[in-house]
Design an enzyme around this catalytic site. Structure first.
Site, PDB file in Angstrom:
ATOM      1  CB  SER A 163     -10.200  12.070  -6.657  1.00 55.58           C
ATOM      2  OG  SER A 163      -9.379  12.015  -7.795  1.00 55.58           O
TER       3      SER A 163
ATOM      4  CG  HIS B 193      -6.452  11.266  -5.797  1.00 58.58           C
ATOM      5  ND1 HIS B 193      -7.485  10.503  -6.311  1.00 58.58           N
ATOM      6  CD2 HIS B 193      -6.003  10.591  -4.713  1.00 58.58           C
ATOM      7  CE1 HIS B 193      -7.631   9.414  -5.566  1.00 58.58           C
ATOM      8  NE2 HIS B 193      -6.756   9.459  -4.586  1.00 58.58           N
TER       9      HIS B 193
ATOM     10  CG  ASP C  31      -7.691   6.150  -3.161  1.00 56.41           C
ATOM     11  OD1 ASP C  31      -7.449   5.162  -2.437  1.00 56.41           O
ATOM     12  OD2 ASP C  31      -7.104   7.239  -3.048  1.00 56.41           O
TER      13      ASP C  31
END
Length: 347
Positions: free
Chosen positions: A163, A189, A285
């Site tokens: 991310s 992401h 995540d």
């Protein structure tokens, strides 16, 4: 929208970079939000100077266009922490959703470890996502990984997730893999419109072929696959190999693509033939997905705290017992190759 949040103090605004430079020196903010298209000096030129003279957390605010994507990826390579999409003020509901997103990213950026651009990194000429606080349900003592074997064949599948800070971390990892490396599937992401530009950028910096995944296509050695914009990427078993499954399901962990979707599918369909690495990023995540991979017999590792821009996702994975190793970024590619060799030892 930032000022409405009680945890943020907007200490100043600037209409152009020259005004911003003076205010940054005087007000010493914790975080800067930066547009790319501004008068008197481009946001990219200003960011490059800022990261050289006074490195600080910067969140880019970008238009969701091809030009905006290319410029934003360049900004991330120069040291920006994260990117948010410029909200459409004409749509009230979207503006409110954007407000929550931007507030979350600014707060996370304040805790980021700033790393200026690597010297010598090429920057091609050009004419930010919410995260959850890690929730750790149990300690690593509850984890008992299955023995890692390659009984179904020696071919391996490498799964990567990232991310904030991940666009550069993934570039470093893929740049360290040879053209004949095992197939790579990854999730990063990014706003939906950025995936094509991101795939092209990674392809330029890697000996592997990096591309957006197509639903149903075979996953081949020497290739790396990223989710197309705003879609999840999963893998499914096909004979002795795998195929891409591009899914348009709901966000998972508030992300689409989500690393957990990819990692859980790898755990189910690749098991001990997989290798997983969770890189820098905000939130958690991918932590549970990496745990599922380890329990299924996969070799797993994370990027260490010292080289991560944000040690949210990899830190959550370590606390879950999802990985035994935390390695510096520049050592991850070689470790992935080592683990992909037949009969590689596993701690």
């Amino acid at each position: 929208m930032l000022a409405r949040d009680p945890g943020i103090d907007v200490v100043g605004t600037a209409a152009d970079p020259l005004i911003a430079r003076e205010k940054i020196q005087r007000l010493r903010p914790d975080v800067l939000t930066l547009d790319i298209e501004m008068p008197r000096m481009s946001g990219l030129e200003f960011l490059e100077q800022l990261m050289r003279m006074r490195p600080m957390p910067v969140v880019m605010v970008s238009t969701l266009t091809e030009r905006g994507a290319a410029a934003t990826l360049q900004a991330l390579s120069l040291g920006a922490v994260d990117v948010v999409a410029k909200p459409k003020a004409s749509v009230a509901a979207e503006f409110e959703r954007s407000a929550a997103d931007i507030v979350a990213r600014v707060k996370h950026a304040a805790r980021a470890r700033i790393r200026p651009a690597v010297r010598g990194e090429p920057t091609p000429p050009v004419s930010v996502l919410p995260a959850r606080t890690p929730v750790i349900p149990s300690g690593p003592s509850a984890v008992r990984p299955m023995p890692a074997t390659a009984a179904e064949g020696d071919a391996h599948l490498i799964a990567l997730g990232a991310s904030a800070g991940g666009t550069e971390a993934l570039r470093v990892v893929l740049q360290g893999l040879p053209a004949h490396a095992p197939a790579v599937v990854l999730a990063q992401h990014l706003p939906a419109n950025f995936s094509a530009a991101f795939a092209e950028r990674l392809d330029r910096h890697s000996a592997m072929h990096v591309r957006e995944a197509r639903d149903g296509e075979d996953i081949l050695p020497g290739h790396a696959y990223i989710p197309p914009g705003g879609r999840h990427l999963a893998v499914v078993r096909h004979g002795r190999g795998w195929r891409c499954a591009v899914e348009d399901g709901p966000p998972v962990n508030r992300h689409k693509p989500a690393v957990d979707v990819l990692f859980h599918s790898v755990a189910r369909h690749a098991g001990a033939r997989a290798i997983g690495a969770l890189l820098t990023g905000m939130g958690d995540d991918g932590a549970r997905g990496l745990l599922a991979m380890r329990v299924a017999g996969a070799r797993t590792l994370v990027q260490d705290e010292a080289t991560s821009v944000v040690w949210g996702m990899p830190g959550a994975a370590m606390r879950l017992g999802a990985a035994a190793d935390a390695l510096p970024l520049d050592g991850i590619a070689s470790r992935l190759l080592e683990l992909s060799r037949p009969h590689a030892s596993v701690a």
